[in-house]
Design a protein around this motif. Structure first.
Motif, mmCIF file in Angstrom:
data_model
loop_
_atom_site.group_PDB
_atom_site.id
_atom_site.type_symbol
_atom_site.label_atom_id
_atom_site.label_comp_id
_atom_site.label_asym_id
_atom_site.label_seq_id
_atom_site.Cartn_x
_atom_site.Cartn_y
_atom_site.Cartn_z
ATOM 1 N N ASP A 90 -4.642 6.685 0.924
ATOM 2 C CA ASP A 90 -5.379 7.914 1.198
ATOM 3 C C ASP A 90 -6.788 7.512 1.645
ATOM 4 O O ASP A 90 -7.756 7.622 0.894
ATOM 5 N N ALA A 91 -6.873 7.021 2.882
ATOM 6 C CA ALA A 91 -8.109 6.417 3.387
ATOM 7 C C ALA A 91 -8.862 7.309 4.358
ATOM 8 O O ALA A 91 -9.724 6.834 5.111
ATOM 9 N N LYS A 92 -8.520 8.600 4.383
ATOM 10 C CA LYS A 92 -9.203 9.570 5.243
ATOM 11 C C LYS A 92 -9.105 9.172 6.713
ATOM 12 O O LYS A 92 -8.029 8.982 7.228
ATOM 13 N N GLU A 93 -10.264 9.010 7.386
ATOM 14 C CA GLU A 93 -10.269 8.727 8.822
ATOM 15 C C GLU A 93 -10.354 7.240 9.146
ATOM 16 O O GLU A 93 -10.559 6.856 10.305
ATOM 17 N N TYR A 94 -10.135 6.369 8.149
ATOM 18 C CA TYR A 94 -10.296 4.927 8.364
ATOM 19 C C TYR A 94 -8.940 4.228 8.488
ATOM 20 O O TYR A 94 -7.957 4.635 7.860
ATOM 21 N N PRO A 95 -8.860 3.144 9.280
ATOM 22 C CA PRO A 95 -7.603 2.403 9.419
ATOM 23 C C PRO A 95 -7.350 1.484 8.227
ATOM 24 O O PRO A 95 -8.294 0.980 7.604
ATOM 25 N N VAL A 96 -6.081 1.256 7.936
ATOM 26 C CA VAL A 96 -5.674 0.356 6.855
ATOM 27 C C VAL A 96 -4.696 -0.670 7.415
ATOM 28 O O VAL A 96 -3.730 -0.312 8.094
ATOM 29 N N HIS A 97 -4.969 -1.940 7.128
ATOM 30 C CA HIS A 97 -4.095 -3.044 7.522
ATOM 31 C C HIS A 97 -3.513 -3.642 6.252
ATOM 32 O O HIS A 97 -4.244 -4.188 5.422
ATOM 33 N N LEU A 98 -2.196 -3.523 6.076
ATOM 34 C CA LEU A 98 -1.524 -4.003 4.866
ATOM 35 C C LEU A 98 -0.647 -5.195 5.213
ATOM 36 O O LEU A 98 0.331 -5.065 5.950
ATOM 37 N N ILE A 99 -1.023 -6.361 4.683
ATOM 38 C CA ILE A 99 -0.281 -7.594 4.948
ATOM 39 C C ILE A 99 0.751 -7.797 3.843
ATOM 40 O O ILE A 99 0.419 -7.805 2.652
ATOM 41 N N LEU A 100 2.000 -7.937 4.238
ATOM 42 C CA LEU A 100 3.106 -8.088 3.299
ATOM 43 C C LEU A 100 3.468 -9.562 3.172
ATOM 44 O O LEU A 100 3.818 -10.210 4.158
ATOM 45 N N GLU A 101 3.381 -10.062 1.953
ATOM 46 C CA GLU A 101 3.637 -11.486 1.702
ATOM 47 C C GLU A 101 4.671 -11.603 0.578
ATOM 48 O O GLU A 101 4.335 -11.673 -0.593
ATOM 49 N N ASN A 102 5.961 -11.580 0.962
ATOM 50 C CA ASN A 102 7.058 -11.559 -0.015
ATOM 51 C C ASN A 102 6.862 -10.420 -1.009
ATOM 52 O O ASN A 102 6.950 -10.597 -2.225
ATOM 53 N N ALA A 103 6.605 -9.233 -0.472
ATOM 54 C CA ALA A 103 6.393 -8.035 -1.280
ATOM 55 C C ALA A 103 7.693 -7.256 -1.418
ATOM 56 O O ALA A 103 8.402 -7.042 -0.431
ATOM 57 N N ARG A 104 7.972 -6.829 -2.629
ATOM 58 C CA ARG A 104 9.152 -5.993 -2.891
ATOM 59 C C ARG A 104 8.721 -4.847 -3.786
ATOM 60 O O ARG A 104 8.306 -5.072 -4.922
ATOM 61 N N VAL A 105 8.847 -3.639 -3.260
ATOM 62 C CA VAL A 105 8.405 -2.453 -3.986
ATOM 63 C C VAL A 105 9.582 -1.495 -4.139
ATOM 64 O O VAL A 105 10.171 -1.071 -3.146
ATOM 65 N N LYS A 106 9.908 -1.164 -5.378
ATOM 66 C CA LYS A 106 10.981 -0.225 -5.678
ATOM 67 C C LYS A 106 10.382 0.970 -6.407
ATOM 68 O O LYS A 106 9.814 0.822 -7.487
#
Length: 284
Positions: A90-106
């Motif tokens: 929830d970053a409003k008007e700003y960009p978000v860069h999410l780097i995935l490094e062996n990420a597992r989300v359930k």
């Protein structure tokens, strides 16, 4: 859950093969094989879409209380490890860069990645990594969210790693904006649509495999002229769908790629202009 989904998807595949033997699928418009790329696209590829850099990245953390990882400011973040919970942006008007490094989300409550606001979200599957998102059968508190990765804004995927998205309840990847798949090996399985966007979809992955009980890859117009287009222009793409394999609410452009499409209702269809470079549909 995965075993049940595999059984259902196997049934869909067998149904598709049977239906395909009954005759040709109907197309909404005639195919134009003299393809020329569109002069302008609502899903313009920017430097941010292609950015894989980690400079200044912050490692995200999940709350022990509710299992939610909240990202409320723009910037670059790294997600690594196994989690039971939800990533919420929830970053409003700003960009978000999410780097995935062996990420597992359930997730156990709706989407695994819920993007409420941002000017854009870029997901990077880091080289040599395998990453996975799974949603929950329980969407009771998820509002309008209808996908394992659900966004109110544009989503871009880059990086040479792998990303697997499982929509155990609804769609796998869904946004009200544009979806751009620019690199990587992407796997999608879903109870409803595989990849769904309102404004448009741009596909140029290394590999993309979609298996869905609904539509495979689909756009829905947001009401603005020209939006709702779908363009595939690179990589190897395979779609098996219980409805339409590829369905565009606007124009459909296919070039410089290899597509294997199997849909019970149609392999591909669009409401606008259709241009397909000869030889791109592997199963025709």
């Amino acid at each position: 859950m995965k075993r049940k989904m595999k059984i259902i998807l196997t049934f869909i595949l067998l149904s598709v093969i049977f239906c395909s033997s009954c005759g040709d699928k109907s197309r909404s418009v005639a195919v134009n094989t003299s393809y020329e790329p569109p002069e302008e696209s609502f899903c313009e590829i920017t430097a941010l879409d292609l950015d894989t850099g980690e400079e200044g990245a912050k490692e995200v953390a999940f709350s022990e209380e509710d299992g939610v990882c909240d990202i409320t400011e723009g910037g670059t973040y790294v997600l690594k490890g196994d989690y039971e919970g939800q990533v919420r942006i929830d970053a409003k008007e700003y960009p978000v860069h999410l780097i995935l490094e062996n990420a597992r989300v359930k997730s156990y409550h709706g989407p695994a990645l819920h993007i409420l606001s941002a000017s854009k979200v870029v997901l990077t599957a880091k080289e040599g990594t395998e990453n996975e998102f799974q949603d929950s059968p329980d969407y009771g508190q998820a509002g309008d969210a209808n996908g394992c990765i659900y966004s109110e804004t544009d989503v871009s995927i880059n990086g040479t790693g792998s990303l697997f998205i499982y929509g155990n309840k609804k769609s796998a990847l869904s946004t009200k904006g544009c979806i751009k798949v620019l690199e990587g090996k992407i796997g999608v399985q879903s109870k409803k649509d595989g990849i769904r966007a309102n404004d448009g979809i741009f596909l140029s992955p290394e590999e993309l495999e979609v298996k869905s009980e609904g539509n495979g890859i689909v756009t829905r117009k947001s009401g603005k002229d020209g939006k709702g287009f779908l363009e595939a222009c690179g990589g190897k793409i395979s779609v098996v769908a219980g409805k339409n394999a590829v369905l565009s609410a606007g124009d459909l452009f296919i070039r410089d790629c290899s597509l294997t499409l199997k849909g019970i209702l149609s392999d591909y269809s669009c409401e606008g202009e259709l241009k397909i470079q000869k030889g791109c549909i592997a199963n025709e």
